[in-house]
Write a protein that holds these residues in place. Structure first.
Motif, PDB file in Angstrom:
ATOM      1  N   LEU A  49       0.852  -1.186   0.000  1.00  0.00           N
ATOM      2  CA  LEU A  49       0.000   0.000   0.000  1.00  0.00           C
ATOM      3  C   LEU A  49       0.890   1.240   0.000  1.00  0.00           C
ATOM      4  O   LEU A  49       1.775   1.374   0.843  1.00  0.00           O
ATOM      5  N   ARG A  50       0.654   2.125  -0.941  1.00  0.00           N
ATOM      6  CA  ARG A  50       1.484   3.316  -1.005  1.00  0.00           C
ATOM      7  C   ARG A  50       1.255   4.163   0.244  1.00  0.00           C
ATOM      8  O   ARG A  50       0.106   4.366   0.668  1.00  0.00           O
ATOM      9  N   PRO A  51       2.347   4.663   0.868  1.00  0.00           N
ATOM     10  CA  PRO A  51       2.225   5.443   2.104  1.00  0.00           C
ATOM     11  C   PRO A  51       1.259   6.619   1.980  1.00  0.00           C
ATOM     12  O   PRO A  51       1.145   7.249   0.924  1.00  0.00           O
ATOM     13  N   ASN A  52       0.553   6.871   3.080  1.00  0.00           N
ATOM     14  CA  ASN A  52      -0.375   8.000   3.221  1.00  0.00           C
ATOM     15  C   ASN A  52      -1.604   7.906   2.325  1.00  0.00           C
ATOM     16  O   ASN A  52      -2.248   8.920   2.032  1.00  0.00           O
ATOM     17  N   THR A  53      -1.916   6.701   1.868  1.00  0.00           N
ATOM     18  CA  THR A  53      -3.140   6.479   1.097  1.00  0.00           C
ATOM     19  C   THR A  53      -3.833   5.241   1.635  1.00  0.00           C
ATOM     20  O   THR A  53      -3.254   4.484   2.425  1.00  0.00           O
ATOM     21  N   CYS A  54      -5.051   5.001   1.168  1.00  0.00           N
ATOM     22  CA  CYS A  54      -5.767   3.782   1.524  1.00  0.00           C
ATOM     23  C   CYS A  54      -6.119   2.961   0.289  1.00  0.00           C
ATOM     24  O   CYS A  54      -6.509   1.791   0.416  1.00  0.00           O
ATOM     25  N   ASP A  55      -5.986   3.566  -0.883  1.00  0.00           N
ATOM     26  CA  ASP A  55      -6.453   2.873  -2.084  1.00  0.00           C
ATOM     27  C   ASP A  55      -5.451   2.846  -3.236  1.00  0.00           C
ATOM     28  O   ASP A  55      -5.778   2.416  -4.339  1.00  0.00           O
ATOM     29  N   HIS A  56      -4.215   3.292  -2.984  1.00  0.00           N
ATOM     30  CA  HIS A  56      -3.192   3.250  -4.029  1.00  0.00           C
ATOM     31  C   HIS A  56      -2.179   2.158  -3.691  1.00  0.00           C
ATOM     32  O   HIS A  56      -1.707   2.067  -2.558  1.00  0.00           O
ATOM     33  N   TRP A  57      -1.876   1.335  -4.676  1.00  0.00           N
ATOM     34  CA  TRP A  57      -0.952   0.228  -4.435  1.00  0.00           C
ATOM     35  C   TRP A  57       0.227   0.272  -5.409  1.00  0.00           C
ATOM     36  O   TRP A  57       0.181   0.925  -6.450  1.00  0.00           O
ATOM     37  N   ASN A  65       9.418  -8.090 -15.179  1.00  0.00           N
ATOM     38  CA  ASN A  65       8.353  -7.094 -15.232  1.00  0.00           C
ATOM     39  C   ASN A  65       8.782  -5.783 -14.603  1.00  0.00           C
ATOM     40  O   ASN A  65       9.553  -5.763 -13.632  1.00  0.00           O
ATOM     41  N   ALA A  66       8.250  -4.669 -15.138  1.00  0.00           N
ATOM     42  CA  ALA A  66       8.569  -3.346 -14.632  1.00  0.00           C
ATOM     43  C   ALA A  66       7.701  -3.005 -13.435  1.00  0.00           C
ATOM     44  O   ALA A  66       6.695  -3.659 -13.166  1.00  0.00           O
ATOM     45  N   LEU A  67       8.100  -1.979 -12.703  1.00  0.00           N
ATOM     46  CA  LEU A  67       7.319  -1.490 -11.567  1.00  0.00           C
ATOM     47  C   LEU A  67       5.944  -1.040 -12.049  1.00  0.00           C
ATOM     48  O   LEU A  67       5.813  -0.443 -13.119  1.00  0.00           O
ATOM     49  N   GLU A  68       4.912  -1.336 -11.235  1.00  0.00           N
ATOM     50  CA  GLU A  68       3.549  -0.985 -11.612  1.00  0.00           C
ATOM     51  C   GLU A  68       2.850  -0.311 -10.437  1.00  0.00           C
ATOM     52  O   GLU A  68       3.007  -0.710  -9.285  1.00  0.00           O
ATOM     53  N   GLU A  69       2.077   0.734 -10.726  1.00  0.00           N
ATOM     54  CA  GLU A  69       1.267   1.400  -9.715  1.00  0.00           C
ATOM     55  C   GLU A  69      -0.191   1.389 -10.157  1.00  0.00           C
ATOM     56  O   GLU A  69      -0.493   1.410 -11.347  1.00  0.00           O
ATOM     57  N   GLY A  70      -1.107   1.346  -9.189  1.00  0.00           N
ATOM     58  CA  GLY A  70      -2.523   1.354  -9.524  1.00  0.00           C
ATOM     59  C   GLY A  70      -3.344   1.875  -8.365  1.00  0.00           C
ATOM     60  O   GLY A  70      -2.822   2.114  -7.266  1.00  0.00           O
ATOM     61  N   SER A  71      -4.621   2.048  -8.580  1.00  0.00           N
ATOM     62  CA  SER A  71      -5.516   2.513  -7.519  1.00  0.00           C
ATOM     63  C   SER A  71      -6.805   1.706  -7.562  1.00  0.00           C
ATOM     64  O   SER A  71      -7.224   1.230  -8.629  1.00  0.00           O
ATOM     65  N   CYS A  72      -7.399   1.537  -6.398  1.00  0.00           N
ATOM     66  CA  CYS A  72      -8.634   0.762  -6.301  1.00  0.00           C
ATOM     67  C   CYS A  72      -9.814   1.539  -6.904  1.00  0.00           C
ATOM     68  O   CYS A  72      -9.809   2.777  -6.966  1.00  0.00           O
ATOM     69  N   ALA A  73     -10.809   0.789  -7.333  1.00  0.00           N
ATOM     70  CA  ALA A  73     -12.034   1.406  -7.848  1.00  0.00           C
ATOM     71  C   ALA A  73     -12.732   2.162  -6.714  1.00  0.00           C
ATOM     72  O   ALA A  73     -12.474   1.926  -5.530  1.00  0.00           O
ATOM     73  N   SER A  74     -13.606   3.071  -7.072  1.00  0.00           N
ATOM     74  CA  SER A  74     -14.311   3.897  -6.095  1.00  0.00           C
ATOM     75  C   SER A  74     -15.006   3.043  -5.030  1.00  0.00           C
ATOM     76  O   SER A  74     -15.658   2.045  -5.337  1.00  0.00           O
ATOM     77  N   GLY A  75     -14.818   3.400  -3.765  1.00  0.00           N
ATOM     78  CA  GLY A  75     -15.454   2.693  -2.659  1.00  0.00           C
ATOM     79  C   GLY A  75     -14.651   1.517  -2.140  1.00  0.00           C
ATOM     80  O   GLY A  75     -15.081   0.831  -1.210  1.00  0.00           O
ATOM     81  N   LEU A  76     -13.456   1.266  -2.744  1.00  0.00           N
ATOM     82  CA  LEU A  76     -12.620   0.137  -2.316  1.00  0.00           C
ATOM     83  C   LEU A  76     -11.319   0.646  -1.710  1.00  0.00           C
ATOM     84  O   LEU A  76     -10.807   1.696  -2.076  1.00  0.00           O
ATOM     85  N   TYR A  77     -10.801  -0.152  -0.762  1.00  0.00           N
ATOM     86  CA  TYR A  77      -9.485   0.107  -0.172  1.00  0.00           C
ATOM     87  C   TYR A  77      -8.578  -1.078  -0.506  1.00  0.00           C
ATOM     88  O   TYR A  77      -9.046  -2.202  -0.727  1.00  0.00           O
ATOM     89  N   TYR A  78      -7.270  -0.831  -0.502  1.00  0.00           N
ATOM     90  CA  TYR A  78      -6.316  -1.904  -0.790  1.00  0.00           C
ATOM     91  C   TYR A  78      -6.059  -2.725   0.472  1.00  0.00           C
ATOM     92  O   TYR A  78      -5.697  -2.195   1.523  1.00  0.00           O
ATOM     93  N   ASN A  79      -6.272  -4.037   0.382  1.00  0.00           N
ATOM     94  CA  ASN A  79      -6.021  -4.952   1.491  1.00  0.00           C
ATOM     95  C   ASN A  79      -4.594  -5.482   1.348  1.00  0.00           C
ATOM     96  O   ASN A  79      -4.314  -6.314   0.489  1.00  0.00           O
TER      97      ASN A  79
END
Length: 363
Positions: A49-57, A65-79
């Motif tokens: 989980l990216r620091p200081n966020t709840c939904d960016h991973w 494979n290269a580094l990848e970043e993403g974000s959860c869909a609306s209403g979701l948090y990254y577990n």
């Protein structure tokens, strides 16, 4: 009663103070690293989980494979434990409520010289000095803590720190799954394991080090260390029988020098002496392992280079008293042989009809 120590009286010393850190600056300052620098601490293909966020991973790169970043869909948090997005109500976000406050400038509306308690301080020693609407972090002197009411450094008997027993998580462990391993930034043979958001330091077995890419201990000869981590000094195993694993003790000839020897102390708790004494006989003497003595070099049989450690031009040859070795800069560069009926005498540096039967050249 001990007086309070006002910070105004020590303002000139503030700029010499530093922010409190743990044993690893990299782990403590994790949130200020770039994503690539964060991944450099973790094994290949680790997601967090990216620091200081709840939904960016972030998914760290691997060899394919290269580094990848993403974000959860609306209403979701990254577990972070499952490595996927879930309904926000079912996910415990370690940064919940911090998204809008993490980068807030607490000195934005304060006048120069204002002192504010540092809420990130683990032991109430930290405070913030406002200068030009910017925050400068510092610590009270040893044995003193910051009182936010009096805005001064005081003794613990004058103010009770409300967070003295508060458990502060390691920044680098907050957004990763439990049991994630992190590289040590100073010692390649060490690493950290995140347990309940706290970094526990571990050490690899002897002659092994932590491979930052594979996240496990491997042979030192095969390891890829973290960029700033240094390998341990090679362990001295002279006093260890590598075939049987048995610790040795006593006096032993040096395998690289006829004149040197080692003294191995008795093992301690089954561990061999890792710092044996390394001594050398006087010039012209060799170590005799049988008699445990330094003796005249001609009275000791040594199969190493006899030109080593002396300024002679010629030396006797082990196993053949008629032959001699020619020396140059402490090494044998050639051999010769006396005529039939003659024997080489190292003392006189020539061939003689007398066979002194030196042990040095005896068969």
């Amino acid at each position: 009663m001990k007086p309070a120590i006002t910070i105004l009286a020590v303002t000139s010393c503030l700029f010499a103070a530093t922010v409190a850190t743990t044993s690893s600056k990299t782990l403590t300052n994790f949130n200020s690293l770039t994503v690539s620098e964060m991944c450099a601490l973790m094994p290949w293909d680790t997601s967090f989980l990216r620091p200081n966020t709840c939904d960016h991973w972030v998914r760290c790169p691997d060899k394919d494979n290269a580094l990848e970043e993403g974000s959860c869909a609306s209403g979701l948090y990254y577990n972070k434990e499952l490595g996927r997005c879930n309904l926000a109500d079912g996910v415990s976000c370690p940064y919940y409520g911090e998204e809008t406050t993490t980068n807030t400038n607490v000195c934005a509306n304060e006048v120069d010289g204002t002192f504010i308690a540092d809420t990130t301080s683990e032991n109430c020693r930290g405070y913030i000095l406002c200068q030009a609407h910017k925050s400068i972090k510092a610590n009270c002197p040893n044995e003193l803590i910051f009182n936010p009411t009096s805005r001064s450094c005081v003794y613990s008997t004058q103010y009770t720190c409300p967070v003295t027993n508060k458990r502060i998580s390691t920044p680098a462990c907050r957004g990763v799954a439990n049991a994630t391993r992190l590289a040590h930034d100073e010692h390649c043979e060490k690493y950290y394991v995140c347990i309940d958001e706290m970094a526990e330091e571990h050490e690899c077995p002897v002659q092994m080090a932590y491979d930052v890419n594979h996240g496990r201990c491997v042979s030192i000869s095969e390891v890829t260390c973290y960029a700033t981590a240094a390998l341990p000094e090679p362990e001295n195993t002279f006093c260890l029988d590598t075939e049987t694993g048995k610790a040795l003790s006593g006096y032993f000839a040096d395998s690289e020098s006829c004149s040197a020897y080692y003294i191995c102390d008795e093992p301690v708790k089954g561990v061999h002496d890792k710092e044996p004494k390394h001594l050398e006989c006087a010039l012209g003497q060799y170590f005799d392992y049988v008699k445990l003595s330094c003796r005249d070099r001609l009275n000791v049989r040594c199969l190493l280079d006899r030109c080593m450690g002396n300024s002679m031009e010629y030396v006797n040859v082990a196993g053949d008293c008629q032959s001699y070795g020619r020396c140059s800069n402490g090494s044998t560069v050639g051999t010769g042989r006396c005529p039939d009926g003659y024997y080489f005498d190292e003392r006189s540096q020539g061939c003689t009809t007398t066979n002194h039967n030196y042990i040095a050249c005896s068969a």
